[in-house]
Design an enzyme around this catalytic site. Structure first.
Site, mmCIF file in Angstrom:
data_model
loop_
_atom_site.group_PDB
_atom_site.id
_atom_site.type_symbol
_atom_site.label_atom_id
_atom_site.label_comp_id
_atom_site.label_asym_id
_atom_site.label_seq_id
_atom_site.Cartn_x
_atom_site.Cartn_y
_atom_site.Cartn_z
ATOM 1 N N LYS A 81 0.841 -1.074 -0.105
ATOM 2 C CA LYS A 81 -0.063 -0.064 -0.013
ATOM 3 C C LYS A 81 1.023 1.223 0.297
ATOM 4 C CE LYS A 81 -3.747 2.074 2.775
ATOM 5 N NZ LYS A 81 -4.616 1.863 3.945
ATOM 6 N N SER A 156 -9.816 1.630 3.019
ATOM 7 C CA SER A 156 -8.675 2.503 2.203
ATOM 8 C C SER A 156 -7.645 1.708 1.375
ATOM 9 C CB SER A 156 -8.026 3.513 3.094
ATOM 10 O OG SER A 156 -7.118 2.965 3.922
ATOM 11 N N SER A 180 -9.665 -0.721 7.243
ATOM 12 C CA SER A 180 -9.180 -0.485 6.034
ATOM 13 C C SER A 180 -8.366 -1.658 5.113
ATOM 14 C CB SER A 180 -8.174 0.651 5.772
ATOM 15 O OG SER A 180 -9.115 1.714 5.727
HETATM 16 N N1 GLN Z 1 -12.962 3.862 6.641
HETATM 17 C C1 GLN Z 1 -12.196 4.539 7.821
HETATM 18 C C2 GLN Z 1 -11.771 5.614 7.848
HETATM 19 O O1 GLN Z 1 -12.215 6.393 6.751
HETATM 20 C C3 GLN Z 1 -11.189 3.311 8.087
HETATM 21 C C4 GLN Z 1 -9.685 3.938 7.313
HETATM 22 C C5 GLN Z 1 -8.646 3.111 7.678
HETATM 23 O O2 GLN Z 1 -8.965 1.837 8.523
HETATM 24 N N2 GLN Z 1 -7.500 3.495 7.408
HETATM 25 O O3 GLN Z 1 -11.214 6.437 8.533
#
Ligand code: GLN
Length: 499
Positions: A81, A156, A180
């Protein structure tokens, strides 16, 4: 006819390379060719590393030829990532503000992968600074779900999930702050593990919300997930929250059956999603419970009463920590600088143009929550609720060996469907965030498909540092169901062409 190489597991590829049945260079070339064909359609990568990947693979082959012992991921391609640092390689976090930044060092997990003889094949698309649930907050490109190109891959870590689902790489890394890794894994029909907080060093992971951030792997089987998790976990002095308690996971232990196993089911949590819970998810959940009963597990009713406050709690804590962590992007030290007269003008111009809407929204929320006079009412209170949420999990895990939960309220939603409605986007994290706040390990595994052919994932949550047990629970399901072994048409067609 034997199956195309890109469908093989990391475990069998590493074995073949170690035993000299295949060269690491051939393995790498096959995955690079698959990605050449599918990645442009899927938008999985922000930066590919074809040349250095082949060079690394050839070096592994030379070491084998000399008789050197090879590591557990010998010749296995791994995608990273784009919020995890790889030395000398652009690392943008999906943000314009880091355009042009090349870290001068490898993240701890990348060092570990290299030491295990894995081959790094590229940096995957993600929501800007890992903020989002669809990868649509990337400043650079959209990533499509390999099962249906009109759908989001989740976020994400959407690029890392989609690349494994499309067999462009057998393994990848993402980061999970509030879901994410697990949510995109569910949307793309692969495994995604959020390790216990502290199990994997965050050194070289660009910080979003430091008390929640955890790097975790994607794979296409429970055993492959265990294999890479065993490589990346462990104490690292450069991350003071990393712990020595994490231990490599025994692949043999994953094969143990579930006779007498106590599986905790917090049924009331389904009601938290209300109308938002898709019938297909409820059905998959209920049918998995029956499958576990058939496999000999004892179902234990448990409750997680404070999880109803999880989203509110998370959206105070995560933005608060983000606002502090992102203060460093001021045009002085990293990436882009835009000048507009004096120092203040430079900060404003750089941050104004460099950050996207969602990131700015979080910085505003977090700065507000931390400002003088509000700290006690918001951040401190959220931390207290977080303690109660963690206690619920530990209580439930005292009377059971692991918990079964949904991971997403719906299968993958359509691209653009939620981009103008941040609250709807936040609500899609309803089942992933509680385990994040509790710091306990949680795994999303492929359970089934809905009527339209979209994957459905479920979640197993375990005791701190007991990643092995949750992988064993998922492996027991995998032995009896074929959801994990199915691959999307885009990967199959392409792999078939490559034969
Ligand atoms: N969807 C969550 C957020 O927007 C989790 C994001 C993540 O785990 N990096 O913060």
């Amino acid at each position: 006819m034997s199956a195309p190489l890109v469908l093989e597991s990391a475990e069998s590829l590493a074995r073949a390379v170690t035993q000299g049945e295949r060269s690491a260079a051939d393995v790498t070339r096959a995955f690079l060719a698959q990605a050449d064909r599918t990645a442009p359609k899927l938008g999985t990568y922000l930066h590919r590393l074809a040349e250095s990947a082949l060079r690394d693979a050839e070096a592994i082959d030379r070491r084998r030829a000399k008789g050197d012992p090879l590591g557990p991921l010998a010749g296995v391609p791994v995608a990273i990532k784009d919020n995890i640092c790889v030395r000398g390689v652009p690392t943008t976090c999906g943000s314009k503000i880091l355009e042009g930044y090349r870290p001068p060092y490898d993240a701890h997990v990348v060092e570990r992968l290299r030491a295990a003889d894995a081959v790094i094949v590229g940096k995957t698309n993600c929501d800007e600074f890992a903020m989002g649930s669809s990868t649509e907050n990337s400043a650079y490109q959209v990533t499509h779900n390999p099962w249906n190109l009109d759908r989001v891959p989740g976020g994400s870590s959407g690029g890392s999930a989609a690349t494994v689902a499309a067999c462009e790489a057998p393994l990848s890394l993402g980061s999970d702050t509030g879901g994410s890794v697990r949510q995109p894994a569910a949307f793309c029909g692969v495994y995604g593990l959020k390790p216990t907080y502290g199990a994997v060093s965050r050194y070289g992971l660009v910080a979003f919300a430091s008390s929640l951030d955890q790097i975790g792997p994607f794979a296409r089987s429970a055993r492959d997930t265990a294999l890479i998790q065993g490589v990346i976990c462990g104490r690292d002095a450069r991350d003071t929250t990393s712990r020595a308690d994490a231990r490599p996971i025994s692949l043999d232990a994953l094969e143990r059956d579930l006779a007498g196993f106590r599986l905790g089911v917090p049924r009331a949590i389904l009601d938290e999603a209300g109308e938002g819970l898709a019938p297909s998810i409820r059905a998959a959940f209920e049918s998995a419970i029956s499958a576990y009963e058939r496999a000999g597990a004892k179902i234990v009713d448990v409750s997680l009463p404070h999880s109803r406050y999880a989203i509110a709690t998370y959206y105070l804590i995560a933005p608060a920590e983000a606002s502090s962590n992102l203060a460093r992007y001021d045009g002085v030290r990293y990436g882009v600088r835009r000048s507009d007269g004096d120092l203040r003008g430079m900060y404003e111009a750089t941050r104004g143009a460099g950050f996207g809407r969602e990131v700015k929204r979080r910085i505003l929320l977090g700065t507000y929550a931390l400002s003088a006079g509000y700290y006690d009412a918001y951040y401190l209170r959220a931390q207290k609720v977080r303690t109660l949420i963690r206690k619920d999990f530990l209580d439930a895990l005292a009377v059971s060996d692991a918990l079964l939960l949904p991971i997403t309220p719906t299968p993958a939603f359509k691209l653009v469907e939620k981009t103008d409605d941040p609250l709807a986007m936040y609500l899609s994290d309803i089942f992933s965030i509680p385990a994040s706040l509790a710091g306990v390990p949680a795994l999303s595994f492929p359970a089934s498909f809905d009527a339209s052919g979209l994957p459905i994932g479920l979640q197993v949550v375990g005791r701190p540092f007991d990643e092995e047990t949750i992988l064993r629970v998922a492996r027991a399901y995998e032995r009896e169901h074929d959801a994990a072994s199915r691959v999307p048409a885009i990967a199959l067609a392409e792999a078939g062409d490559a034969r």
